[in-house]
Enzyme design. Structure first.
Site, PDB file in Angstrom:
ATOM      1  N   ARG A 261       0.810  -1.238   0.000  1.00  0.00           N
ATOM      2  CA  ARG A 261       0.000   0.000   0.000  1.00  0.00           C
ATOM      3  C   ARG A 261       0.836   1.278   0.000  1.00  0.00           C
ATOM      4  NH1 ARG A 261      -2.557  -3.146   3.796  1.00  0.00           N
ATOM      5  NH2 ARG A 261      -4.379  -4.228   2.971  1.00  0.00           N
TER       6      ARG A 261
ATOM      7  N   HIS B  11      -0.022  13.617 -29.632  1.00  0.00           N
ATOM      8  CA  HIS B  11      -0.364  12.218 -29.338  1.00  0.00           C
ATOM      9  C   HIS B  11      -1.068  11.568 -30.523  1.00  0.00           C
ATOM     10  CE1 HIS B  11      -0.177  12.679 -24.686  1.00  0.00           C
ATOM     11  NE2 HIS B  11       0.959  12.244 -25.192  1.00  0.00           N
TER      12      HIS B  11
ATOM     13  N   HIS C 291       0.244  18.494 -26.867  1.00  0.00           N
ATOM     14  CA  HIS C 291       0.146  17.042 -26.715  1.00  0.00           C
ATOM     15  C   HIS C 291      -1.102  16.430 -27.352  1.00  0.00           C
ATOM     16  CE1 HIS C 291       3.657  17.543 -24.310  1.00  0.00           C
ATOM     17  NE2 HIS C 291       3.688  16.288 -23.926  1.00  0.00           N
TER      18      HIS C 291
ATOM     19  N   GLU D 272       9.979  18.962 -24.772  1.00  0.00           N
ATOM     20  CA  GLU D 272       9.303  19.291 -23.493  1.00  0.00           C
ATOM     21  C   GLU D 272       9.895  20.565 -22.876  1.00  0.00           C
ATOM     22  OE1 GLU D 272       6.636  17.796 -22.718  1.00  0.00           O
ATOM     23  OE2 GLU D 272       6.754  15.817 -23.667  1.00  0.00           O
TER      24      GLU D 272
ATOM     25  N   ASN E 233      -0.106  19.964 -21.054  1.00  0.00           N
ATOM     26  CA  ASN E 233      -0.506  19.224 -22.262  1.00  0.00           C
ATOM     27  C   ASN E 233      -0.385  20.059 -23.527  1.00  0.00           C
ATOM     28  OD1 ASN E 233      -1.126  16.990 -20.753  1.00  0.00           O
ATOM     29  ND2 ASN E 233      -3.266  17.601 -20.455  1.00  0.00           N
TER      30      ASN E 233
ATOM     31  N   ARG F 100      -2.478  22.073 -14.150  1.00  0.00           N
ATOM     32  CA  ARG F 100      -1.592  20.992 -14.594  1.00  0.00           C
ATOM     33  C   ARG F 100      -1.868  20.618 -16.056  1.00  0.00           C
ATOM     34  NH1 ARG F 100       0.835  16.304 -10.629  1.00  0.00           N
ATOM     35  NH2 ARG F 100       2.159  15.388 -12.207  1.00  0.00           N
TER      36      ARG F 100
ATOM     37  N   GLU G 137      -4.392  17.464 -10.508  1.00  0.00           N
ATOM     38  CA  GLU G 137      -4.983  17.805 -11.794  1.00  0.00           C
ATOM     39  C   GLU G 137      -6.486  18.064 -11.677  1.00  0.00           C
ATOM     40  OE1 GLU G 137      -3.439  15.262 -14.848  1.00  0.00           O
ATOM     41  OE2 GLU G 137      -4.025  16.668 -16.400  1.00  0.00           O
TER      42      GLU G 137
ATOM     43  N   LYS H 196       8.049  22.877 -13.491  1.00  0.00           N
ATOM     44  CA  LYS H 196       7.178  21.709 -13.227  1.00  0.00           C
ATOM     45  C   LYS H 196       6.714  21.736 -11.774  1.00  0.00           C
ATOM     46  CE  LYS H 196       5.228  17.692 -14.040  1.00  0.00           C
ATOM     47  NZ  LYS H 196       5.540  16.358 -14.414  1.00  0.00           N
TER      48      LYS H 196
ATOM     49  N   LYS I 104       3.149  11.600 -10.741  1.00  0.00           N
ATOM     50  CA  LYS I 104       2.289  10.763 -11.596  1.00  0.00           C
ATOM     51  C   LYS I 104       3.060   9.486 -11.905  1.00  0.00           C
ATOM     52  CE  LYS I 104      -0.746  13.831 -14.186  1.00  0.00           C
ATOM     53  NZ  LYS I 104      -1.082  14.335 -15.524  1.00  0.00           N
TER      54      LYS I 104
ATOM     55  N   HIS J 151       8.582  10.142 -29.045  1.00  0.00           N
ATOM     56  CA  HIS J 151       7.526  10.958 -28.436  1.00  0.00           C
ATOM     57  C   HIS J 151       7.798  12.454 -28.658  1.00  0.00           C
ATOM     58  CE1 HIS J 151       4.578  12.300 -25.493  1.00  0.00           C
ATOM     59  NE2 HIS J 151       5.528  13.001 -24.899  1.00  0.00           N
TER      60      HIS J 151
HETATM   61  P1  NAD Z   1      12.631   5.898 -21.653  1.00  0.00           P
HETATM   62  O1  NAD Z   1      12.587   5.787 -20.203  1.00  0.00           O
HETATM   63  O2  NAD Z   1      12.093   4.773 -22.459  1.00  0.00           O
HETATM   64  O3  NAD Z   1      14.120   6.163 -22.099  1.00  0.00           O
HETATM   65  C1  NAD Z   1      14.425   6.245 -23.491  1.00  0.00           C
HETATM   66  C2  NAD Z   1      15.553   5.276 -23.856  1.00  0.00           C
HETATM   67  O4  NAD Z   1      16.781   5.830 -23.380  1.00  0.00           O
HETATM   68  C3  NAD Z   1      15.440   3.889 -23.211  1.00  0.00           C
HETATM   69  O5  NAD Z   1      15.844   2.930 -24.145  1.00  0.00           O
HETATM   70  C4  NAD Z   1      16.423   3.945 -22.043  1.00  0.00           C
HETATM   71  O6  NAD Z   1      16.967   2.672 -21.745  1.00  0.00           O
HETATM   72  C5  NAD Z   1      17.483   4.855 -22.597  1.00  0.00           C
HETATM   73  N1  NAD Z   1      18.224   5.622 -21.607  1.00  0.00           N
HETATM   74  C6  NAD Z   1      17.735   6.220 -20.488  1.00  0.00           C
HETATM   75  N2  NAD Z   1      18.686   6.925 -19.900  1.00  0.00           N
HETATM   76  C7  NAD Z   1      19.812   6.778 -20.628  1.00  0.00           C
HETATM   77  C8  NAD Z   1      21.127   7.278 -20.527  1.00  0.00           C
HETATM   78  N3  NAD Z   1      21.447   8.142 -19.576  1.00  0.00           N
HETATM   79  N4  NAD Z   1      22.037   6.895 -21.441  1.00  0.00           N
HETATM   80  C9  NAD Z   1      21.685   6.060 -22.468  1.00  0.00           C
HETATM   81  N5  NAD Z   1      20.450   5.579 -22.639  1.00  0.00           N
HETATM   82  C10 NAD Z   1      19.522   5.941 -21.721  1.00  0.00           C
HETATM   83  O7  NAD Z   1      11.862   7.211 -22.193  1.00  0.00           O
HETATM   84  P2  NAD Z   1      11.731   8.699 -21.623  1.00  0.00           P
HETATM   85  O8  NAD Z   1      11.600   9.539 -22.840  1.00  0.00           O
HETATM   86  O9  NAD Z   1      12.736   9.037 -20.610  1.00  0.00           O
HETATM   87  O10 NAD Z   1      10.324   8.658 -20.886  1.00  0.00           O
HETATM   88  C11 NAD Z   1       9.142   8.371 -21.594  1.00  0.00           C
HETATM   89  C12 NAD Z   1       8.117   7.847 -20.620  1.00  0.00           C
HETATM   90  O11 NAD Z   1       7.891   8.839 -19.631  1.00  0.00           O
HETATM   91  C13 NAD Z   1       6.771   7.537 -21.246  1.00  0.00           C
HETATM   92  O12 NAD Z   1       6.310   6.289 -20.764  1.00  0.00           O
HETATM   93  C14 NAD Z   1       5.879   8.662 -20.761  1.00  0.00           C
HETATM   94  O13 NAD Z   1       4.529   8.257 -20.627  1.00  0.00           O
HETATM   95  C15 NAD Z   1       6.492   8.959 -19.422  1.00  0.00           C
HETATM   96  N6  NAD Z   1       6.221  10.309 -18.917  1.00  0.00           N
HETATM   97  C16 NAD Z   1       5.696  10.418 -17.682  1.00  0.00           C
HETATM   98  C17 NAD Z   1       5.443  11.657 -17.152  1.00  0.00           C
HETATM   99  C18 NAD Z   1       4.920  11.785 -15.752  1.00  0.00           C
HETATM  100  O14 NAD Z   1       4.560  12.888 -15.350  1.00  0.00           O
HETATM  101  N7  NAD Z   1       4.907  10.731 -14.997  1.00  0.00           N
HETATM  102  C19 NAD Z   1       5.744  12.817 -17.902  1.00  0.00           C
HETATM  103  C20 NAD Z   1       6.297  12.671 -19.163  1.00  0.00           C
HETATM  104  C21 NAD Z   1       6.543  11.392 -19.671  1.00  0.00           C
HETATM  105  N1  GLY Z   2       3.573  15.357 -17.551  1.00  0.00           N
HETATM  106  C1  GLY Z   2       2.281  15.789 -17.200  1.00  0.00           C
HETATM  107  C2  GLY Z   2       2.059  15.946 -15.740  1.00  0.00           C
HETATM  108  O1  GLY Z   2       2.918  15.666 -14.937  1.00  0.00           O
HETATM  109  O2  GLY Z   2       1.004  16.358 -15.341  1.00  0.00           O
END
Ligand code: NAD
Ligand code: GLY
Length: 365
Positions: A127, A255, A251, A191, A248, A244, A239, A229, A149, A268
């Protein structure tokens, strides 16, 4: 291994869920020391992926071990497919096998996929147990590691299962960004440019400076984005007020293009680049953004080699089909983020599906 300089500290003042983000080169080696003030127990797991683990897992474990923590490294395959309920279940079971209970904590070491997945595991294991974010991509440093998130994807859509669970600490080691492939480094700037567009026009020269010298101001730039942020999250943690939703910007259409391309063809950030341009164009039509403001966004994206025209293989019809399925549309209208000027965003109900269609067609030129 670079010598550590004094990190920049950004507060995320969320009352009893308040935490700090420390930003700078070499912080990974200070992980164990940085945990001391948090009063965590000694048992923890470091969740990482198959790319980041071999690069940085050992340094994280060494730092934890030196500070007296008993850590186990758990590795999932790199990539979005790991953000799944089955992967979360597997991680929870491995934690139980390794003797973790409600006193354990989680370290998320990787990009946004790992942050979201490990955060979800931490938010649901017994939990909820504490977790620490060590983001290693631009997107995860400026966006996903802050704000709480967490979640996983379903076959029906992205991020459909999740919990709000704030981390206890964010350690953004800017040195880890050096190992990012060039394309992944650049896509993250979509971003950053979005943050400038919605909240901080004065950040533009700082973004441009990265193009000349990647190392000159990365810690300052990452910290400035985390501060943006943080402010948005503090204003609207769950949100509910609309603030928040400003994150977007770009986006909705982005998307749609990402989905139409088939996940994997465009990164992305590359799809979001196109969404930002379309949203800037709509801001000129339905709000007061001037051509100069729109041109600034487009030229920044171009400077980072992000796409400014939709690849021919993705037809308008497929994009519009995805967008029409967007549940946010009501009677042809959608809650759409627009700019009044660079740095000032708001949510509008005025944008029509027809106007969105026109903005997509304009992305062909
Ligand atoms: P990711 O985590 O898939 O990383 C991209 C690639 O880079 C992966 O193959 C990873 O192994 C590699 N990598 C990571 N760090 C590295 C480094 N330092 N050196 C070499 N390779 C490295 O993708 P991302 O773009 O970091 O994140 C995308 C994800 O984040 C999505 O799932 C998206 O939904 C999520 N996201 C969440 C929020 C939130 O608020 N929670 C906000 C934006 C995005
Ligand atoms: N990346 C969108 C949020 O954190 O709300």
């Amino acid at each position: 291994m670079m010598a550590t300089t004094t990190p920049i500290i950004v507060d995320v003042p969320l009352g009893d869920r308040a935490y700090q983000a420390h930003v700078g080169p070499g912080l990974l080696d200070l992980l164990g020391d940085k945990l001391a003030p948090l009063g965590l127990r000694k048992r923890c797991v470091v969740i990482t992926d198959s790319t980041v683990g071999p690069l940085y897992g050992k340094r994280a474990l060494t730092s934890l071990d030196t500070a007296g923590y008993k850590a186990t490294l758990l590795t999932v395959p790199a990539g979005e497919a790991s953000k799944s309920l089955s992967q979360a279940e597997s991680l929870c079971r491995q934690m139980i096998e390794h003797g973790c209970d409600r006193h354990a904590f989680v370290v998320a070491l990787g990009g946004g996929v790992i942050g979201d997945l490990a955060g979800f595991v931490a938010g649901t294991f017994y939990r909820g147990v504490p977790y620490v974010q060590i983001p290693t991509t631009i997107v995860s440093q400026v966006d996903s590691s802050v704000g709480g998130k967490t979640g996983v994807n379903m076959p029906e859509g992205k991020n459909l299962i999740g919990v709000f669970h704030q981390p206890r600490l964010v350690l953004a080691d800017t040195e880890t960004l050096d190992s990012l492939p060039e394309r992944e480094f650049r896509e993250g700037f979509a971003e950053v440019i979005k943050h400038a567009a919605i909240r901080d026009a004065d950040m533009v020269p700082m973004i441009e400076a990265v193009l000349k010298d990647r190392h000159a101001n990365l810690p300052e730039l990452m910290a400035r984005n985390i501060a943006i942020k943080s402010k948005v999250v503090v204003e609207d943690e769950y949100e509910t007020t609309g603030t928040r939703a400003l994150l977007n910007f770009g986006h909705t259409i982005g998307h749609g293009i990402e989905a139409a391309a088939g996940y994997g063809q465009l990164l992305h950030g590359e799809a979001i680049s196109l969404g930002l341009i379309a949203a800037a164009r709509l801001s000129c039509v339905f709000s007061d953004l001037d051509d100069m403001g729109k041109a600034t966004i487009v030229s920044l994206l171009e400077a980072f080699h992000l796409p400014t025209a939709i690849p021919e293989s993705i037809t308008d019809d497929i994009i519009l089909d995805y967008l029409s399925r967007d549940k946010k549309f009501e009677e042809g209208h959608i809650r759409f983020v627009l700019l009044r000027e660079l740095g000032d965003a708001f949510v509008s109900n005025a944008v029509t599906l027809d106007a969105i269609k026109a903005s997509i067609i304009a992305l062909r030129k």
